[in-house]
Design an enzyme around this catalytic site. Structure first.
Site, PDB file in Angstrom:
ATOM      1  N   SER A 106       0.958  -1.272  -0.420  1.00 45.70           N
ATOM      2  CA  SER A 106      -0.417   0.044   0.060  1.00 45.70           C
ATOM      3  C   SER A 106       0.867   1.402   0.004  1.00 45.70           C
ATOM      4  CB  SER A 106      -0.430   0.171   1.155  1.00 45.70           C
ATOM      5  OG  SER A 106      -1.283   1.578   1.264  1.00 45.70           O
ATOM      6  N   TYR A 129      -2.433   5.238  -4.172  1.00 41.41           N
ATOM      7  CA  TYR A 129      -3.247   6.865  -4.085  1.00 41.41           C
ATOM      8  C   TYR A 129      -2.540   7.985  -5.315  1.00 41.41           C
ATOM      9  CZ  TYR A 129      -5.740   4.633  -0.129  1.00 41.41           C
ATOM     10  OH  TYR A 129      -6.691   3.625   0.162  1.00 41.41           O
ATOM     11  N   THR A 155      -5.659   3.146  -6.761  1.00 43.26           N
ATOM     12  CA  THR A 155      -6.971   3.044  -6.103  1.00 43.26           C
ATOM     13  C   THR A 155      -7.513   4.352  -7.019  1.00 43.26           C
ATOM     14  OG1 THR A 155      -5.623   2.012  -4.343  1.00 43.26           O
ATOM     15  CG2 THR A 155      -7.966   2.496  -3.545  1.00 43.26           C
ATOM     16  N   LYS A 251      -8.700  -0.593  -9.313  1.00 43.82           N
ATOM     17  CA  LYS A 251      -8.780  -1.045  -8.369  1.00 43.82           C
ATOM     18  C   LYS A 251      -9.889  -0.379  -7.390  1.00 43.82           C
ATOM     19  CE  LYS A 251      -7.267  -2.410  -3.272  1.00 43.82           C
ATOM     20  NZ  LYS A 251      -8.620  -2.085  -2.460  1.00 43.82           N
ATOM     21  N   HIS A 275     -13.594  -1.559  -0.973  1.00 46.91           N
ATOM     22  CA  HIS A 275     -12.814  -1.587   0.334  1.00 46.91           C
ATOM     23  C   HIS A 275     -12.997  -1.512   1.581  1.00 46.91           C
ATOM     24  CE1 HIS A 275      -9.413   1.466  -0.036  1.00 46.91           C
ATOM     25  NE2 HIS A 275      -9.578   1.850   0.559  1.00 46.91           N
TER      26      HIS A 275
HETATM   27  C1  LIG Z   1      -7.354  -1.948   7.933  1.00 44.88           C
HETATM   28  C2  LIG Z   1      -7.227  -2.147   6.034  1.00 44.88           C
HETATM   29  C3  LIG Z   1      -6.206  -1.239   5.509  1.00 44.88           C
HETATM   30  C4  LIG Z   1      -6.343  -0.530   4.024  1.00 44.88           C
HETATM   31  N1  LIG Z   1      -5.692   0.015   3.555  1.00 44.88           N
HETATM   32  C5  LIG Z   1      -5.933  -0.060   1.616  1.00 44.88           C
HETATM   33  C6  LIG Z   1      -4.386   0.660   1.222  1.00 44.88           C
HETATM   34  O1  LIG Z   1      -4.109   1.412   1.718  1.00 44.88           O
HETATM   35  N2  LIG Z   1      -5.082   0.721  -0.268  1.00 44.88           N
HETATM   36  C7  LIG Z   1      -5.464   0.518  -0.672  1.00 44.88           C
HETATM   37  O2  LIG Z   1      -6.087   0.474  -1.956  1.00 44.88           O
HETATM   38  N3  LIG Z   1      -6.892  -1.061  -0.166  1.00 44.88           N
HETATM   39  C8  LIG Z   1      -7.091  -0.703   1.562  1.00 44.88           C
HETATM   40  N4  LIG Z   1      -7.502  -1.066   1.827  1.00 44.88           N
HETATM   41  C9  LIG Z   1      -8.767  -2.058   1.162  1.00 44.88           C
HETATM   42  C10 LIG Z   1      -8.423  -3.471   0.796  1.00 44.88           C
HETATM   43  O3  LIG Z   1      -7.707  -3.259   0.307  1.00 44.88           O
HETATM   44  C11 LIG Z   1      -9.673  -4.487   0.535  1.00 44.88           C
HETATM   45  O4  LIG Z   1      -9.982  -4.064  -0.935  1.00 44.88           O
HETATM   46  C12 LIG Z   1     -10.104  -4.738   1.659  1.00 44.88           C
HETATM   47  O5  LIG Z   1      -9.721  -5.681   2.770  1.00 44.88           O
HETATM   48  C13 LIG Z   1     -10.782  -5.811   1.496  1.00 44.88           C
HETATM   49  O6  LIG Z   1     -12.213  -6.293   1.896  1.00 44.88           O
HETATM   50  P1  LIG Z   1     -11.779  -7.556   3.553  1.00 44.88           P
HETATM   51  O7  LIG Z   1     -11.244  -6.665   4.517  1.00 44.88           O
HETATM   52  O8  LIG Z   1     -13.137  -7.375   3.801  1.00 44.88           O
HETATM   53  O9  LIG Z   1     -11.566  -8.831   2.631  1.00 44.88           O
HETATM   54  C14 LIG Z   1      -7.506  -1.674   3.630  1.00 44.88           C
HETATM   55  C15 LIG Z   1      -8.816  -2.470   4.484  1.00 44.88           C
HETATM   56  C16 LIG Z   1      -7.618  -2.271   5.927  1.00 44.88           C
HETATM   57  C17 LIG Z   1      -9.347  -4.065   6.381  1.00 44.88           C
END
Ligand SMILES: Cc1cc2nc3c(=O)[nH]c(=O)nc-3n(C[C@H](O)[C@H](O)[C@H](O)COP(=O)(O)O)c2cc1C
Length: 385
Positions: A106, A129, A155, A251, A275
């Site tokens: 990330s 981002y 994203t 994404k 997300h």
């Molecule tokens: C704590 C946390 C931080 C996240 N940070 C990012 C991020 O920095 N960039 C991003 O594209 N998605 C981020 N996401 C989204 C994840 O890539 C993903 O879309 C999502 O966690 C999928 O759902 P799930 O956790 O229920 O499997 C984050 C999700 C969580 C839970």
């Protein structure tokens, strides 16, 4: 007791982490309706059982993001892994590469791409981002090129950050430095304190050279989120497509027309994602959105899916309904918080076992066979034979 499934890892993570960080991982926006739907909508689909099919040799490998991988799932981008376990990003990439699957770093990470390069020779993936300050986006892209990143995930579902009420209550966004009150709360979890915070509050390496983003991960998180470009449009994706020679994946797509737009601009694929229910509450679950998106883009465009993946059977349903591959989010973040690198490795092992067993019971020999069977193997419970 040793964790048996991903839910057990979640419980362990809750015990290990300070509440402010557990809630940050675990929570969704507003009513958390979309977050729940990501899970509960998997139950709308059933796996077709066939018997006596003499499956002797199983093959879980399959192609996504232009390569054959040994497993149908990978680790997606999760911010601030280094806050959940010391050197968390390095631990996650090592566990992923040991299993032969990709890990995507990330933008909001404690470790830099160079830090990951120091611990792995495997392929690196980076999530971008796009910030209002385009020179910084350019710098991120140049760093990614130098580190030999071959796949860039941009994203696009965070023009504005959704309100996650657990974070508001805990003061996650307003805490920009370690106050005595926060220290008292963190000290309730001494093992975490020793593992993560003994050398001071970690910071986001990619913007360490920018004092205007503040100091320490909490303050940097707040200013990074504020500075994500709210006016990002398809023109910017076209610009990125010209600028980035490697694979480009968008994404955060839920609407079929957006997936078609990404394909028409020459992107290499999209991630069907909301997300993890952290953005638009009320948006469709990802598994619910998948069939229409596959129908719109045709068979050859790469579709990844994330959101609510906690079981091997979730992965099989996604793949059977048309996803080329699946991305984990919270599932491996819980593993990391609970038990570091071994925790991530165990999450991968548990899901692999669940995929393997369920595929045998479906009478199917390989993930590729499941992909070919499609809706004959995964059926909407409302209809079908
Ligand atoms: C704590 C946390 C931080 C996240 N940070 C990012 C991020 O920095 N960039 C991003 O594209 N998605 C981020 N996401 C989204 C994840 O890539 C993903 O879309 C999502 O966690 C999928 O759902 P799930 O956790 O229920 O499997 C984050 C999700 C969580 C839970």
């Amino acid at each position: 007791m040793a964790p048996v499934n991903i839910h057990d890892f979640r419980d362990l993570a809750r015990r290990r982490l300070p509440k402010i960080f557990f809630d940050y991982i675990d929570g969704g926006s507003f009513e958390e309706e979309t977050m729940r739907a990501n899970r509960s909508d998997f139950a709308r689909f059933g796996l077709r059982q066939t018997v006596l099919s003499e499956v002797r040799q199983q093959d879980l490998s399959t192609v996504y993001l232009g390569r054959r991988h040994p497993l149908p799932f990978m680790l997606g981008p999760v911010g601030f892994l280094g806050l959940y376990s010391g050197r968390g990003e390095e631990k996650a990439v090592r566990a992923a590469h040991a299993a032969g699957i990709p890990f995507c770093l990330s933008t909001f990470s404690i470790a830099s791409l160079a830090d990951l390069r120091a611990v792995t020779g495997g392929p690196l993936h980076f999530q971008l981002y796009v910030l209002e300050d385009r020179s910084l986006s350019e710098a991120f892209l140049a760093t990614a090129e130098q580190a030999g990143v071959d796949t860039l995930f941009v994203t696009v579902d965070t023009a504005i950050t959704g309100i996650r009420e657990r974070d508001v209550r805990n003061g996650f966004r307003s805490l920009t430095r370690v106050t005595p009150g926060l220290l008292a709360r963190l000290a309730l979890k001494p093992r975490w304190l020793v593992d993560v915070a003994m050398r001071g509050m970690p910071s986001v390496r990619a913007i360490e050279h920018r004092p205007d983003f503040g100091r320490g991960a909490l303050e940097q998180a707040a200013s990074l989120s504020r500075r994500i470009d709210k006016t990002l449009s398809w023109k910017d994706i076209a610009w990125l497509r010209e600028r980035w020679a490697g694979k480009l994946i968008v994404k955060g797509v839920l609407a079929p027309e957006d997936a078609v737009a990404a394909r028409n601009l020459g992107c290499d694929g999209v991630v069907i994602s909301n997300h993890g229910g952290r953005q638009l509450d009320g948006a469709s679950s990802t598994i619910g959105a998948l069939p229409a998106i596959r129908a719109a883009v045709g068979p050859d465009f790469c579709l990844m899916l994330d959101g609510g993946i906690r079981r091997g059977t979730d992965i099989l349903k996604a793949v059977g309904l048309g996803a080329d591959g699946v991305m984990l989010g919270r599932a491996y973040a819980y593993g990391l918080a609970a038990a570091g690198e071994a925790g991530v490795a165990e999450v991968i092992a548990i899901l692999t076992r669940e995929v393997s067993i369920s595929l045998v019971l479906m009478g199917i020999a390989s993930i590729d066979e499941l992909k070919a069977a499609g809706s004959a193997a995964v059926q909407h419970k409302g209809g079908g034979a």
